[in-house]
Design an enzyme around this catalytic site. Structure first.
Site, short mmCIF file in Angstrom:
data_model
loop_
_atom_site.label_atom_id
_atom_site.label_comp_id
_atom_site.label_asym_id
_atom_site.label_seq_id
_atom_site.Cartn_x
_atom_site.Cartn_y
_atom_site.Cartn_z
N LYS A 1 47.05 -1.25 24.31
CA LYS A 1 48.80 -1.27 23.02
C LYS A 1 47.71 -2.35 22.24
O LYS A 1 47.51 -3.91 22.21
CB LYS A 1 49.62 -1.85 23.91
CG LYS A 1 50.84 -1.90 22.67
CD LYS A 1 51.87 -3.68 23.32
CE LYS A 1 51.06 -4.48 22.61
NZ LYS A 1 51.68 -4.97 21.80
N GLY B 1 44.98 -12.83 24.14
CA GLY B 1 45.93 -13.10 23.56
C GLY B 1 45.83 -14.71 24.13
O GLY B 1 44.78 -15.20 24.60
N GLU C 1 41.13 -12.89 27.97
CA GLU C 1 40.45 -13.53 27.32
C GLU C 1 41.38 -14.46 26.68
O GLU C 1 42.03 -13.89 25.80
CB GLU C 1 39.77 -12.47 26.45
CG GLU C 1 38.15 -13.15 26.13
CD GLU C 1 38.88 -13.13 24.57
OE1 GLU C 1 38.81 -15.27 24.06
OE2 GLU C 1 38.59 -12.97 23.59
N CYS D 1 40.19 -17.36 18.85
CA CYS D 1 40.25 -18.39 19.92
C CYS D 1 39.08 -18.63 20.34
O CYS D 1 39.29 -19.73 20.64
CB CYS D 1 39.93 -16.94 20.86
SG CYS D 1 39.17 -15.96 20.43
N GLU E 1 46.01 -25.52 20.73
CA GLU E 1 45.59 -24.36 19.70
C GLU E 1 46.27 -24.51 18.59
O GLU E 1 47.88 -23.81 19.11
CB GLU E 1 45.27 -22.73 20.26
CG GLU E 1 44.49 -22.06 19.60
CD GLU E 1 43.96 -20.46 20.55
OE1 GLU E 1 45.26 -20.16 21.04
OE2 GLU E 1 42.83 -20.47 20.68
P1 NAP Z 1 50.04 -13.20 22.01
O1 NAP Z 1 51.35 -12.77 21.76
O2 NAP Z 1 49.79 -13.69 23.23
O3 NAP Z 1 49.66 -11.24 21.73
C1 NAP Z 1 49.18 -11.07 22.22
C2 NAP Z 1 49.19 -9.16 22.38
O4 NAP Z 1 49.59 -9.55 23.79
C3 NAP Z 1 49.72 -8.52 21.60
O5 NAP Z 1 49.41 -7.01 21.93
C4 NAP Z 1 51.18 -9.09 21.84
O6 NAP Z 1 52.14 -7.66 21.39
C5 NAP Z 1 50.89 -9.11 23.26
N1 NAP Z 1 52.69 -9.75 24.09
C6 NAP Z 1 52.89 -10.18 23.46
N2 NAP Z 1 53.84 -10.72 24.60
C7 NAP Z 1 53.61 -9.47 26.00
C8 NAP Z 1 54.33 -9.65 27.08
N3 NAP Z 1 55.18 -9.87 27.41
N4 NAP Z 1 53.82 -8.34 28.06
C9 NAP Z 1 52.90 -7.97 27.21
N5 NAP Z 1 52.09 -8.48 26.60
C10 NAP Z 1 52.82 -9.37 25.08
O7 NAP Z 1 49.94 -14.06 21.03
P2 NAP Z 1 50.82 -14.03 19.32
O8 NAP Z 1 52.55 -14.46 19.36
O9 NAP Z 1 50.38 -12.68 18.95
O10 NAP Z 1 49.88 -15.61 18.97
C11 NAP Z 1 50.37 -16.98 19.53
C12 NAP Z 1 49.20 -17.54 19.64
O11 NAP Z 1 48.43 -16.83 20.61
C13 NAP Z 1 48.56 -17.03 18.28
O12 NAP Z 1 48.74 -18.69 17.71
C14 NAP Z 1 47.01 -18.33 18.69
O13 NAP Z 1 47.18 -19.34 19.51
C15 NAP Z 1 47.50 -17.50 20.71
N6 NAP Z 1 45.87 -15.97 20.23
C16 NAP Z 1 45.13 -16.22 20.67
C17 NAP Z 1 43.98 -15.17 21.12
C18 NAP Z 1 42.57 -15.24 21.49
O14 NAP Z 1 41.68 -14.12 20.87
N7 NAP Z 1 42.24 -15.71 22.27
C19 NAP Z 1 44.38 -13.99 20.02
C20 NAP Z 1 45.76 -14.15 19.17
C21 NAP Z 1 46.08 -14.89 19.76
P3 NAP Z 1 53.00 -8.48 19.90
O15 NAP Z 1 51.77 -8.40 19.09
O16 NAP Z 1 53.46 -6.67 19.60
O17 NAP Z 1 54.12 -9.11 20.46
#
Ligand code: NAP
Ligand code: MG
Length: 500
Positions: A198, A251, A273, A307, A404
């Site tokens: 996904k 994420g 991760e 990240c 972060e």
């Molecule tokens: P996120 O919500 O953690 O998104 C990562 C993935 O998880 C996306 O595919 C997201 O889908 C999915 N997801 C979200 N809620 C979920 C749930 N309840 N169950 C299963 N999967 C779920 O990250 P974000 O909201 O896009 O970004 C928020 C913050 O996360 C950023 O500001 C940053 O601090 C952090 N982040 C970290 C990384 C990393 O590489 N470590 C990468 C991205 C973001 P959708 O996108 O469709 O909601």
């Protein structure tokens, strides 16, 4: 579609790809969602809709998991020789390489990153990852184990096998959409697992284009399925699905915890991760030019949406002003603009949500008394642009120092003592990466040993390689991506004991 000489010309196949709604990929076929719903993905440089994408939900996830289960149990994949599995992964890399420009363009449009970066980082690193993992398909070995029991008359022959863990759900973020898909798919395919992937709602396009190549390469149907959709629906359904054997997530730490809870239902294996707040430590004896350039790119690369971004800069007293000024000068030279413009060195943030988040941190830092040496402001729209920012006069309790930000914002502070700086660097709930800059190589290694982080870069930063394991200590995650360590997360060990 070129409007100015510095704007790249859109590849005709990218134009065509964007011209119609994109379907999801199940059983090697592109299909609509069960509900018939679609969702928009946006160009963050303009805020306009880039394409419509099939919106996967519980029912679609279930269909994809069934396809992956059937493929896992089917002879075509289960009895495919490791050599042939490796060749398919290598072929996927070749197909990706042949269409590298399309992928780079699509990534730049969907994510916002400079096209020049997608061309030299995202796409080639993804190709390389597939090639590296293709080589592992034939090298997944067990051991023979001498048992201590037995006698001349009663003997045992014991060995271990490494078997694929099964059907894997993979949930990836938007910061390096294609590369994160490669990090996840590579080891899963090398080990003989099947996958439901996904992509992030913000950036589903390159994973769907990759799906075309997966079918073209000749993977049996159902081995890889790609279901775009929202995290709260499609992602949550995948993480909770009772017939998924493992979930691999990249994420936020916050969502990582939700994944863990969802996985508890059938105790599926979990690898995570997650986020970081990585310290980057510059000693006064460091080579100044490279450490200033390194400290700047550690935070500004990919708009800071990395990240492992070096988001906490610590500089030894005496050199503090010089390094901070140097990083600020680099920030001033950054040309902000749409990713498709060849002169752009920093694109927009990925989404309005992310833009608001980062702007919130800028306000929070400044209102708590930090000072922006450079940047600190958002740019007027359209598009989600913020200025690269260096903040000083922070203290360890400020939100901008602890949390972060995931944007081009670094907090800088001075230090004077090695024990103090090691303690301060480790004073974080995260432990993904760290940087050390010094010409004293013994000091560098001693400090590397004391840093609680999955990666320590010495006199360099953001160096990635398919062979180098990557992952986090503490709340930055579970398990490692890349390297042969990644294979461990996709295999079960079976001990076989034979009385002979
Ligand atoms: P996120 O919500 O953690 O998104 C990562 C993935 O998880 C996306 O595919 C997201 O889908 C999915 N997801 C979200 N809620 C979920 C749930 N309840 N169950 C299963 N999967 C779920 O990250 P974000 O909201 O896009 O970004 C928020 C913050 O996360 C950023 O500001 C940053 O601090 C952090 N982040 C970290 C990384 C990393 O590489 N470590 C990468 C991205 C973001 P959708 O996108 O469709 O909601
Ligand atoms: Mg989200």
């Amino acid at each position: 579609m070129a409007t100015a000489t510095s704007t790249a010309v859109m590849h005709s196949r990218v134009e065509e790809f964007l011209s119609k709604p994109r379907q999801m990929f199940i059983n090697n076929q592109f299909v609509n969602s069960a509900s018939g719903k679609t969702f928009p993905t946006y160009d963050p440089a303009t805020g306009e809709v880039l394409a419509k994408v099939a919106e996967g939900d519980r029912e679609d996830i279930d269909r994809a998991v069934k396809a992956a289960r059937k493929a896992f149990e089917g002879d075509a994949w289960a009895y495919m020789s490791p050599s042939q599995r490796g060749r398919l992964i290598w072929k996927l890399a070749d197909l990706l390489e042949a269409r590298a420009e399309e992928f780079a363009q699509l990534e730049s449009l969907d994510n916002g990153k400079p096209l020049s970066i997608a061309r030299v980082a995202d796409v080639p690193l993804a190709i390389d990852l597939f090639r590296y993992m293709a080589g592992w398909a034939t090298k997944i070995e067990g051991n023979t184990i001498p048992l201590s029991g037995g006698s001349k008359k009663v003997q045992f022959f014991a060995y271990t096998r490494r078997e694929p863990v099964g059907v894997v759900g993979q949930i990836i973020p938007w910061n390096f959409p294609l590369l994160m898909a490669a990090w996840k798919l590579g080891p899963a395919l090398a080990t003989g697992c099947t996958v439901v992937l996904k992509p992030a709602e913000q950036t589903p396009l390159t994973a769907l284009l990759l799906a075309e190549l997966i079918a073209e390469a000749g993977f049996p149907e159902g081995v890889v399925n790609v279901v775009p959709g929202y995290g709260e629906t499609a992602g949550a359904a995948l993480a909770a699905h009772p017939d998924v054997d493992k979930v691999a997530f990249t994420g936020s730490t916050e969502v990582g915890k939700l994944i863990l809870q969802a996985a508890a239902g059938n105790l599926k294996k979990v690898s995570l991760e997650l986020g970081g707040k990585s310290p980057n430590i510059v000693f006064a004896d460091a080579e100044m030019r490279s450490s200033v350039a390194g400290a700047a790119s550690a935070i500004f690369f990919n708009q800071g949406q990395t990240c492992c971004a070096g988001s906490r800069l610590y500089v030894e007293k005496g050199m503090f002003d010089q390094v901070v000024e140097g990083v600020a000068d680099q920030a001033k030279k950054i040309k902000i603009g749409p990713g498709f413009d060849a002169t752009t060195s920093m694109g927009p943030l990925v989404s309005l949500e992310q833009f608001n988040r980062v702007c919130g941190y800028l306000e929070s830092g400044l209102s708590e008394g930090a000072e922006a040496v450079v940047g600190g402001k958002k740019k007027d729209g359209p598009g989600y642009f913020v200025e690269p920012t260096v903040m000083v006069k922070t203290n360890p309790n400020m939100k901008v120092v602890r949390e972060e930000i995931f944007g081009p914002v670094v907090v800088a502070s001075p230090f004077s003592d090695i024990d103090q700086i090691v303690a301060e660097a480790n004073n974080s709930e995260y432990g993904l990466a760290a940087g050390v800059w010094t010409s004293d190589i013994s000091k560098a290694h001693r400090i590397a040993n004391r840093l609680r982080a999955g990666t320590v870069w010495i006199n360099c930063y953001n160096v990635f390689d398919a062979a180098l394991p990557f992952g986090g200590y503490k709340q930055s995650g579970w398990g490692r991506e890349m390297g042969h360590e990644a294979l461990e997360m996709y295999t079960e060990v079976k001990a076989v004991c034979v009385g002979i």
